[in-house]
Design a protein around this motif. Structure first.
Motif, PDB file in Angstrom:
ATOM      1  N   ILE A   9       0.742  -1.169   0.043  1.00  0.00           N
ATOM      2  CA  ILE A   9       0.032  -0.077  -0.144  1.00  0.00           C
ATOM      3  C   ILE A   9       0.701   1.211   0.006  1.00  0.00           C
ATOM      4  O   ILE A   9       0.546   2.148  -0.589  1.00  0.00           O
ATOM      5  N   GLY A  10       1.909   1.409   0.693  1.00  0.00           N
ATOM      6  CA  GLY A  10       2.937   2.507   0.889  1.00  0.00           C
ATOM      7  C   GLY A  10       3.354   2.613  -0.461  1.00  0.00           C
ATOM      8  O   GLY A  10       3.691   3.788  -0.756  1.00  0.00           O
ATOM      9  N   LEU A  11       4.028   1.529  -1.143  1.00  0.00           N
ATOM     10  CA  LEU A  11       4.556   1.827  -2.365  1.00  0.00           C
ATOM     11  C   LEU A  11       3.674   2.202  -3.185  1.00  0.00           C
ATOM     12  O   LEU A  11       4.073   3.063  -4.191  1.00  0.00           O
ATOM     13  N   THR A  12       2.455   1.753  -3.400  1.00  0.00           N
ATOM     14  CA  THR A  12       1.671   2.209  -4.344  1.00  0.00           C
ATOM     15  C   THR A  12       1.154   3.822  -4.199  1.00  0.00           C
ATOM     16  O   THR A  12       1.044   4.385  -5.258  1.00  0.00           O
ATOM     17  N   VAL A  13       1.069   4.232  -3.049  1.00  0.00           N
ATOM     18  CA  VAL A  13       0.692   5.536  -2.621  1.00  0.00           C
ATOM     19  C   VAL A  13       1.731   6.340  -3.012  1.00  0.00           C
ATOM     20  O   VAL A  13       1.429   7.550  -3.786  1.00  0.00           O
ATOM     21  N   HIS A  14       2.961   6.196  -2.923  1.00  0.00           N
ATOM     22  CA  HIS A  14       4.062   6.981  -3.407  1.00  0.00           C
ATOM     23  C   HIS A  14       4.368   6.882  -4.815  1.00  0.00           C
ATOM     24  O   HIS A  14       4.596   7.861  -5.452  1.00  0.00           O
TER      25      HIS A  14
END
Length: 856
Positions: A9-14
């Motif tokens: 999720i964090g990778l997708t958001v960034h």
């Protein structure tokens, strides 16, 4: 499993936030479908000969020799007797493809073309070649095909030499220019006996384009002050004189040929280009022939105070500089009516682009929300064009400034509509950023601060927040559908809503006042993006840490090593950026030293079976996987293998950077052990007994402490130092092939760019491996430390998002965008690199021979 989900999720958001900057700032400014306009009068020239000397600096052409003569006698005579001269001011990036697109197509190309290696067209565009009857081109296979590909029909003919000829290791690259001149002479000679070709050549609206790459290649290989570079300029001058003579003879000296000699970009003294140094942006421009104003004396003081006129001994001749895509009237030699009609046509062409852009934006915006550009409404457009047309009919040609005003307003209007949605998209991204960062902070607090939820309140907030977010999502989706917005707009607004939903739910905890207070302490890192010397100040302050924290009394030798290591590393940001002054002798001695040290260490570590593989520098990155996973053995193997590759990619003092950084990282690991001992933490493990491949005992994982924030801050600071320690934004953009000569000499932008990126990544890996070691040594969850790093990085990214500007010079705009892109790339990159470094430190490859020894 939860960690993997959070990571994804964090990778997708960034990634989404990273892409947003391209959608907001890097969309193509080009529009299509305009009504074409042309000057109704007969042009003074039937054909154009365009000569572009790639990589030629203005001062290299105009400066006289010590004896008062010129190294370009033919072009000097043109300047003094037959034509008009000046300086053309290019914009960054000062690369070959963007420079030629600006010259031939008349616009500043999308920065996204860099993703295609400056070879392919991200957006198809019109050009002078496309509007010609025929265009014949000779030169580089990297430049010519892009204009033939975008042309309508089959009237652009390209003649290129093999790409392998562009060899930076060549003793003299002037043969590239000799090839072009030879081909042009053969072409006109063959046309004498080819009636079909001869008839085509005698038609009007023909263009002959000579792309000369020899000067650029010699500049990269030998530097612009070298004899090879300067002799190549003389060769070009003689070649141009010969080609002009042949063309004039072929067309019976009919006086219908116009000539333009210029360059796409310059070059720094150290042989690179791509940034905004004056030596890169100031290029020569000489025009003569049909329709071009002849040389004029300077009857009054010229509006240039840069000192070049006096240095070049050209103060007696009128200088006409060019820096934007508006018709340079001072270069034209024609009637006042022709120049007025030409200027009017130029204004109408730009106005057509404005009208098309306005129509496109009006069609995709609700009528009650659409705000037209007030300085050029439809009524004002009609007023401008009608008044200009009447003035031309009344032969009041001196009032041509009205057309220039129309061009100026049209260009401003194009920018207005091009950035019409920027504010709303920016607000969406910022809100999403704030929501995500707040959520991460609250996750850290809930995990390590023993915060208690109120069950009933949490359930109610979750229900109402989801209901509210659903309603908002429906309204926004309908709004975007009506406006026919791109799919990326939906993604930005969706992430904003999701992030705010998470934050609302997470806020339903009971804790003391001030638990959600975020401390902003990223000032040194932010300022270092503009002033590298700030890293020196930061390292000087960090060097005092053991003395201020009381560690000096318990670990004097390590504290002194830390002090010396910080001060040694602090010297690099004060040095010139990479590529300024190559020092091959320094690099050579370091390579010998590293080879010797590496072989001694390999023997010491009892891994002689991989000694030969280690000395093969390109494959040295895999050597650590063959060594022991014990902490000292593995880290030493990693640092030595990376340093050896870095040395082969170095040309100066930056070769010392990895050894000094590695030394400081070793000291940091050891001194952190002393910090744990000073805190009285139980279960402290000796560094010599740590094995990266051992399973982590979850029961020994501790919670966050205040000192862990300091460790995360150190990590972010060292990551920034790894990037800016030996260079800056301009040095990364600048291209100096000398750094990759050990691996490749023939021009290949992707391979060369990949090697340069690997050089940039190596210091990152050194710092990442150190941080991985500290996580293991301090018995702290890698997730917890990484979340702190993530918050610090996101605060920096949000700071730079606010600093992005869409005004000022291209360099100012590009630099502000680059800062945001770098920080966002760093955040995404660290997420991915954390996985790579974990593999690099904990995994081990077992050779077949070794297995055979154990299992005979």
């Amino acid at each position: 499993m939860r960690m993997i989900t959070f990571f994804v999720i964090g990778l997708t958001v960034h990634v989404v936030f990273f892409i947003s900057i391209f959608d907001i700032y890097f969309t193509s400014p080009l529009v299509h479908g305009m009504t074409p306009h042309s000057t109704p009068l007969e042009p003074p020239a039937s054909r154009l000969v365009l000569v572009v000397a790639d990589g030629l600096r203005a001062d290299s052409l105009f400066t006289l020799l010590p004896n008062g003569s010129s190294r370009t006698p033919y072009l000097r005579s043109i300047i003094e007797d037959k034509g008009t001269w000046g300086v053309s001011h290019t914009r960054v990036p000062t690369e070959s493809r963007p420079g030629h697109v600006a010259l031939i197509a008349g616009f500043y190309e999308d920065v996204s073309a860099v993703a295609k290696g400056w070879k392919e067209n991200p957006v198809e565009f019109d050009s002078v070649f496309n509007e010609s009857r025929h265009t014949w081109c000779w030169g580089s296979p990297d430049i010519l095909p892009m204009f033939a590909k975008g042309a309508s029909g089959d009237h652009v003919y390209t003649h290129t030499y093999p790409a392998v000829e562009e060899d930076f290791a060549s003793t003299d690259a002037s043969k590239l220019d000799s090839w072009v001149f030879t081909q042009v002479k053969s072409f006109f000679k063959s046309a004498q006996s080819n009636s079909t070709l001869k008839a085509s050549l005698w038609e009007d609206k023909n263009v002959f384009f000579l792309h000369l790459l020899g000067i650029d290649t010699n500049g990269h290989a030998h530097r612009p002050m070298s004899q090879e570079y300067l002799d190549n300029i003389g060769l070009v001058d003689a070649g141009v004189a010969e080609v002009v003579s042949i063309i004039e003879d072929f067309f019976d000296n009919d006086g219908r040929t116009a000539y333009v000699f210029t360059s796409d970009h310059g070059m720094t003294n150290w042989g690179s280009h791509g940034a905004g140094h004056p030596s890169e942006t100031l290029t020569p421009l000489v025009a003569w022939g049909a329709g071009v104003q002849k040389a004029k004396g300077a009857t009054e003081p010229q509006p240039y105070n840069d000192g070049f006129l006096q240095d070049w001994k050209l103060e007696h001749l009128r200088r006409v500089d060019v820096s934007q895509g508006v018709l340079p009237l001072l270069y034209l030699n024609n009637s006042e009516r022709f120049m007025a009609e030409s200027m009017y046509t130029n204004a109408i062409q730009v106005l057509e682009q404005f009208k098309m852009k306005m129509m496109q934006k009006k069609e995709t915006t609700l009528s009650f929300l659409f705000t037209p550009y007030q300085l050029l409404t439809e009524s004002k457009q009609a007023e401008f064009t009608q008044k200009a047309r009447i003035l031309i009919q009344l032969e009041k040609y001196e009032d041509i400034s009205l057309c220039q005003s129309l061009i100026s307003r049209s260009l401003e209007g194009l920018v207005y509509y091009h950035t019409y949605d920027r504010f709303f998209l920016g607000c969406s991204v910022v809100l999403g950023f704030v929501g995500w960062t707040s959520y991460v902070v609250l996750v850290i607090l809930k995990t390590h601060a023993s915060l208690n939820r109120h069950p009933n309140l949490t359930k109610q907030v979750r229900i109402y927040s989801r209901l509210l977010c659903t309603c908002v999502a429906v309204v926004i989706t309908l709004f975007l559908l009506i406006q026919r917005s791109p799919i990326t707009y939906y993604i930005y607004y969706t992430f904003k809503i999701i992030a705010q939903n998470f934050t609302c739910v997470s806020l339903t905890v009971r804790n003391k006042p001030g638990c959600c207070m975020a401390v902003y302490f990223c000032c040194p890192q932010v300022v270092s993006f503009f002033h590298r010397a700030m890293l020196t100040v930061g390292l000087a302050v960090l060097s005092l840490w053991p003395f201020l924290s009381g560690l000096f009394g318990k670990a004097k030798s390590r504290s002194l090593s830390w002090l010396v290591g910080c001060l040694c590393l602090a010297a690099f940001p004060l040095m010139p950026v990479v590529g300024r002054e190559p020092n091959i002798h320094l690099v050579g001695w370091l390579q010998v030293a590293t080879r010797y040290l590496g072989s001694r260490m390999v023997y010491f570590l009892n891994i002689d079976r991989i000694r030969k593989l280690y000395l093969k520098r390109p494959s040295s990155i895999f050597v650590p996987l063959l060594s022991s996973t014990r902490l000292f053995h593995r880290l030493l193997s990693i640092f030595l293998s990376l340093t050896s590759t870095y040395l082969l990619l170095s040309t100066g003092s930056e070769a010392l950077f990895p050894p000094v950084l590695s030394w400081l990282m070793f000291v940091w690991i050891n001194i952190e052990q002393e910090a744990l001992l000073a805190q009285g933490m139980s279960g402290r493990q000796e560094l010599s007994t740590i094995d990266f491949s051992a399973n982590i005992d979850i029961t020994k994982i501790r919670q966050l402490k205040l000192d862990d924030i300091r460790r995360s801050y150190f990590f972010v600071f060292f990551i920034i130092t790894a990037f800016f320690g030996t260079g800056n934004i301009a040095s990364i953009n600048s291209f100096d092939p000398a750094s990759v000569y050990c691996f490749l000499t023939v021009f290949n932008p992707f391979i060369m760019g990949g090697l340069m990126m690997w050089k940039v990544i190596i210091p990152f890996i050194i710092v990442m491996c150190t941080f991985e070691t500290i996580q293991v040594a301090t018995q702290l969850s890698s997730r917890s430390l990484f979340l702190i790093v993530l918050v610090i990085s996101d605060l920096m990214a949000l700071h730079f998002f606010f600093m992005v500007q869409d005004y000022g010079s291209w360099l100012d705009i590009g630099t502000s965008i680059s800062h945001y892109v770098i920080v966002m790339s760093m955040t995404i990159f660290l997420m991915l690199l954390s996985v790579v470094t974990h593999v690099l430190t904990s995994q081990r490859l077992v050779l077949w021979r070794q297995r055979k020894m154990h299992f005979p």
